[in-house]
Design an enzyme around this catalytic site. Structure first.
Site, PDB file in Angstrom:
ATOM      1  N   GLY A 139     -36.875 -65.581  89.577  1.00 23.66           N
ATOM      2  CA  GLY A 139     -37.096 -64.373  90.352  1.00 23.66           C
ATOM      3  C   GLY A 139     -38.463 -64.432  90.998  1.00 23.66           C
ATOM      4  O   GLY A 139     -39.362 -65.120  90.504  1.00 23.66           O
ATOM      5  N   GLN A 192     -45.970 -61.453  95.130  1.00 24.18           N
ATOM      6  CA  GLN A 192     -46.399 -62.677  94.461  1.00 24.18           C
ATOM      7  C   GLN A 192     -46.725 -63.805  95.432  1.00 24.18           C
ATOM      8  O   GLN A 192     -47.336 -64.798  95.043  1.00 24.18           O
ATOM      9  CB  GLN A 192     -45.330 -63.164  93.482  1.00 24.18           C
ATOM     10  CG  GLN A 192     -45.134 -62.267  92.278  1.00 24.18           C
ATOM     11  CD  GLN A 192     -44.056 -62.808  91.389  1.00 24.18           C
ATOM     12  OE1 GLN A 192     -42.882 -62.492  91.559  1.00 24.18           O
ATOM     13  NE2 GLN A 192     -44.441 -63.646  90.431  1.00 24.18           N
ATOM     14  N   CYS A 245     -43.812 -65.459  83.825  1.00 20.60           N
ATOM     15  CA  CYS A 245     -43.999 -65.052  85.211  1.00 20.60           C
ATOM     16  C   CYS A 245     -44.739 -66.147  85.969  1.00 20.60           C
ATOM     17  O   CYS A 245     -45.703 -66.719  85.450  1.00 20.60           O
ATOM     18  CB  CYS A 245     -44.801 -63.752  85.241  1.00 20.60           C
ATOM     19  SG  CYS A 245     -45.123 -63.121  86.887  1.00 20.60           S
ATOM     20  N   LEU A 246     -44.305 -66.404  87.199  1.00 22.64           N
ATOM     21  CA  LEU A 246     -44.971 -67.411  88.022  1.00 22.64           C
ATOM     22  C   LEU A 246     -46.405 -67.015  88.361  1.00 22.64           C
ATOM     23  O   LEU A 246     -47.244 -67.875  88.610  1.00 22.64           O
ATOM     24  CB  LEU A 246     -44.166 -67.659  89.308  1.00 22.64           C
ATOM     25  CG  LEU A 246     -42.764 -68.224  89.102  1.00 22.64           C
ATOM     26  CD1 LEU A 246     -42.014 -68.304  90.422  1.00 22.64           C
ATOM     27  CD2 LEU A 246     -42.806 -69.577  88.409  1.00 22.64           C
ATOM     28  N   HIS A 303     -38.195 -56.923  85.987  1.00 25.04           N
ATOM     29  CA  HIS A 303     -39.455 -57.652  86.092  1.00 25.04           C
ATOM     30  C   HIS A 303     -39.944 -57.674  87.542  1.00 25.04           C
ATOM     31  O   HIS A 303     -41.111 -57.382  87.819  1.00 25.04           O
ATOM     32  CB  HIS A 303     -39.245 -59.078  85.561  1.00 25.04           C
ATOM     33  CG  HIS A 303     -40.447 -59.957  85.642  1.00 25.04           C
ATOM     34  ND1 HIS A 303     -41.159 -60.331  84.530  1.00 25.04           N
ATOM     35  CD2 HIS A 303     -41.054 -60.566  86.697  1.00 25.04           C
ATOM     36  CE1 HIS A 303     -42.162 -61.120  84.903  1.00 25.04           C
ATOM     37  NE2 HIS A 303     -42.112 -61.279  86.213  1.00 25.04           N
ATOM     38  N   GLU A 304     -39.032 -57.999  88.470  1.00 28.34           N
ATOM     39  CA  GLU A 304     -39.429 -58.107  89.880  1.00 28.34           C
ATOM     40  C   GLU A 304     -39.734 -56.737  90.497  1.00 28.34           C
ATOM     41  O   GLU A 304     -40.680 -56.605  91.286  1.00 28.34           O
ATOM     42  CB  GLU A 304     -38.364 -58.850  90.691  1.00 28.34           C
ATOM     43  CG  GLU A 304     -38.079 -60.269  90.227  1.00 28.34           C
ATOM     44  CD  GLU A 304     -39.306 -61.145  90.009  1.00 28.34           C
ATOM     45  OE1 GLU A 304     -40.338 -60.954  90.693  1.00 28.34           O
ATOM     46  OE2 GLU A 304     -39.250 -62.026  89.135  1.00 28.34           O
ATOM     47  N   HIS A 364     -43.137 -55.762  89.644  1.00 31.36           N
ATOM     48  CA  HIS A 364     -44.119 -56.368  90.557  1.00 31.36           C
ATOM     49  C   HIS A 364     -44.329 -55.500  91.797  1.00 31.36           C
ATOM     50  O   HIS A 364     -45.461 -55.306  92.243  1.00 31.36           O
ATOM     51  CB  HIS A 364     -43.672 -57.756  91.012  1.00 31.36           C
ATOM     52  CG  HIS A 364     -44.079 -58.865  90.109  1.00 31.36           C
ATOM     53  ND1 HIS A 364     -45.395 -59.169  89.824  1.00 31.36           N
ATOM     54  CD2 HIS A 364     -43.338 -59.769  89.431  1.00 31.36           C
ATOM     55  CE1 HIS A 364     -45.437 -60.201  89.011  1.00 31.36           C
ATOM     56  NE2 HIS A 364     -44.200 -60.581  88.744  1.00 31.36           N
TER      57      HIS A 364
END
Length: 169
Positions: free
Chosen positions: A46, A51, A94-95, A136-137, A140
């Site tokens: 994701g 991000q 997470c990236l 999660h996204e 963000h």
């Protein structure tokens, strides 16, 4: 398609609440494709526009098993309209928060509304992993990182290790 640079914690840009996409133009589908390429190249499942340095409410995600043909989905201006149940996302990562994973309490199932790249309204229901990824996204897009949802002790330990890494680099 182009690889985009992933914004990493502790960059304050990640704490912004993203602006809605108010105009569907040619740059939106291009951004979505670039985000998907970046997500895949980074071994993510994701990615939110914030991000990759874009202050817009756009997410891409793909929870397809690795040995299957991958196919991502996108949501523009996603809004979770219903959450049910409870589960623990084990070893969530997470990236934008490299080298750290933790258990996070999430809703087990969700209903989310948003637009696809053609501006068509979608209402989707998801359980388990997809529900977790979308939560999660969407977090963000609201300036919330998964580390904001863990114990303050674990969060502070991570922050200290990142500050030390930055100081030593």
């Amino acid at each position: 398609m182009a690889m985009l640079k992933i914004v990493k914690f502790p960059d304050p840009f990640l704490k912004r609440k993203c602006k809605p996409v108010d105009k569907m133009d040619a740059r939106i589908p291009k951004l979505i494709e670039d985000m998907a390429e970046t997500m895949y190249a980074s071994s993510g499942i994701g990615l939110a526009a914030i991000q990759v340095g874009v202050d817009q409410r756009i997410i891409v995600f793909d929870t397809t098993e690795e040995n299957k043909e991958r196919s991502f989905l996108e949501l523009i201006n996603p809004e979770i309209i219903k959450m049910e149940g409870s589960c623990v996302s084990e070893e969530e990562g997470c990236l934008s928060v490299p080298d750290f994973k933790s258990n996070v309490k999430r809703a087990k199932s969700i209903v989310v509304q948003g637009l696809d790249r053609n501006g068509k309204k979608k209402t989707l229901s998801y359980n388990d992993l997809r529900a977790i990824v979308i939560q999660h996204e969407v977090d963000h897009l609201n300036g919330i990182l998964f580390i904001d949802r863990i114990s303050s002790l674990k969060r502070e330990l991570y922050k200290r290790s990142i500050k030390k890494q930055i100081k030593n680099s």
